[in-house]
Design a protein around this motif. Structure first.
Motif: not given
Length: 357
Positions: A186-191, A265-266
């Protein structure tokens, strides 16, 4: 403060499990108590090699930085088995898009015909992999990582079975001959403001193992409705339970609501351990004291389940469903219908999307 409303996430040393052999009863009972009281915990000394962890997260960074046209070679829409890459906003949680992109890799089994019945057997099939000239080692490293997390999950589930007073052979019979587990990269951008990397939800299956990658953002909701940050403990893995195990234990073990909201980013990778699709979600033969503990706790007695697609459309609350599927496969099909309506419709038609397979 609501009775039983936890304010922190337990951290448990599981080195005896990593060493092999039957789970020590004191550790099994400690794990079971944490899963009853909180439904979330951190485990340390779990046996996952640091080099494998580092290599996996480096692979994720390389994949998610690829041009879109490269990632689209394994687009999830191309898979009638719901495997591969999906762009931001593809998955829906409670009718709201999740702001993350991810790769889904399930246990691989021979595919069944497109019109097989029961319909959940359509989930069996191959994964999608990028060729070596685009992402060298993608398949082999992903499979090594999945196997490692799956090993941790299996040992923890065996410990929970012990803590519930059940024999190991009961667990082996339950898992069956074609177990189906999911590993997500999983790749999260800043929410963005007002959104979530993944919206508040319960997990669908049995036992989830999550590597968070060192960036905060995961939050757990306690019975008082407060959101508790999951701490970053070096070398730890996050463990939580799904609705299938909650159902089988009569709500003694709980699937706790959680979400991701990150200011940066996560990256994360989760393994969702499961049995064969035909595994029956029947009540486990537990001692009376477990049902008595549920009856004595409003939080446990009233714990709901994620609404199915048709229930959401009818106005049922996000986690207020009283429907209980009969098999793990039916539970998964409900998840896909709820979370990926467009992909379900694309491969199987609108008439099938909300139907029980």
């Amino acid at each position: 403060m609501t009775a039983g409303a936890f304010e922190s996430i337990p951290v448990i040393d599981v080195a005896p499990l990593a060493a092999g052999g039957p789970p020590p009863r004191p550790l099994a009972e400690e794990l079971t108590a944490a899963c009853h009281e909180v439904g979330f915990l951190l485990v340390v000394n779990h046996g996952i090699d640091d080099d494998l962890h580092s290599a996996t997260f480096e692979m994720m960074r390389r994949f998610f930085s690829l041009p879109t046209e490269c990632k689209e070679q394994i687009h999830k829409r191309s898979s009638r088995h719901f495997r591969g890459w999906e762009p931001l906003g593809t998955e829906y949680t409670n009718n709201r898009p999740d702001i993350r992109e991810q790769i889904d890799c399930w246990t691989e089994w021979p595919p069944r015909p497109r019109d097989v019945e029961p319909g959940y057997l359509r989930l069996l099939g191959p994964n999608q992999w990028l060729p070596a000239d685009i992402l060298a080692g993608h398949e082999a490293l992903s499979n090594r990582w999945s196997a490692a997390l799956g090993g941790v999950a299996a040992r923890l589930l065996e410990a929970l079975w012990t803590g519930l007073g059940l024999p190991p052979d009961h667990l082996r019979r339950f898992i069956g001959h074609e177990p189906m587990s999911l590993t997500k990269f999983i790749h999260y951008p800043a929410t963005p403001p007002g959104a979530a990397g993944v919206n508040a939800h319960h997990d669908t299956g049995f036992l989830t193992i999550l590597a968070t990658g060192g960036t905060p953002g995961l939050q757990v909701q306690n019975p008082a409705g407060q959101w508790i940050d999951v701490p970053l403990v070096p070398g730890s893995l996050v463990v939580n339970l799904g609705e299938s195990l909650q159902a089988m234990t009569g709500n003694y073990l709980v699937a706790t609501p959680h979400r991701v909201i990150s200011t940066a980013e996560r990256y994360a990778s989760g393994h969702f351990y499961g049995p064969s699709l035909e595994a029956a979600l029947d009540p486990l033969p537990l001692a009376a004291r477990f049902a008595e503990a549920v009856a004595a706790s409003a939080h446990h007695a009233n714990a709901g389940f994620m609404a199915r697609r048709e229930e959401l459309q009818a106005g049922v609350g996000d986690m207020a469903s009283d429907y209980r599927p009969g098999t793990y496969g039916e539970q998964l099909w409900n998840y896909f219908s709820r979370s990926y309506p467009e992909i379900v419709d694309h491969h199987y038609g609108v008439a099938r999307a909300g139907a029980r397979p």
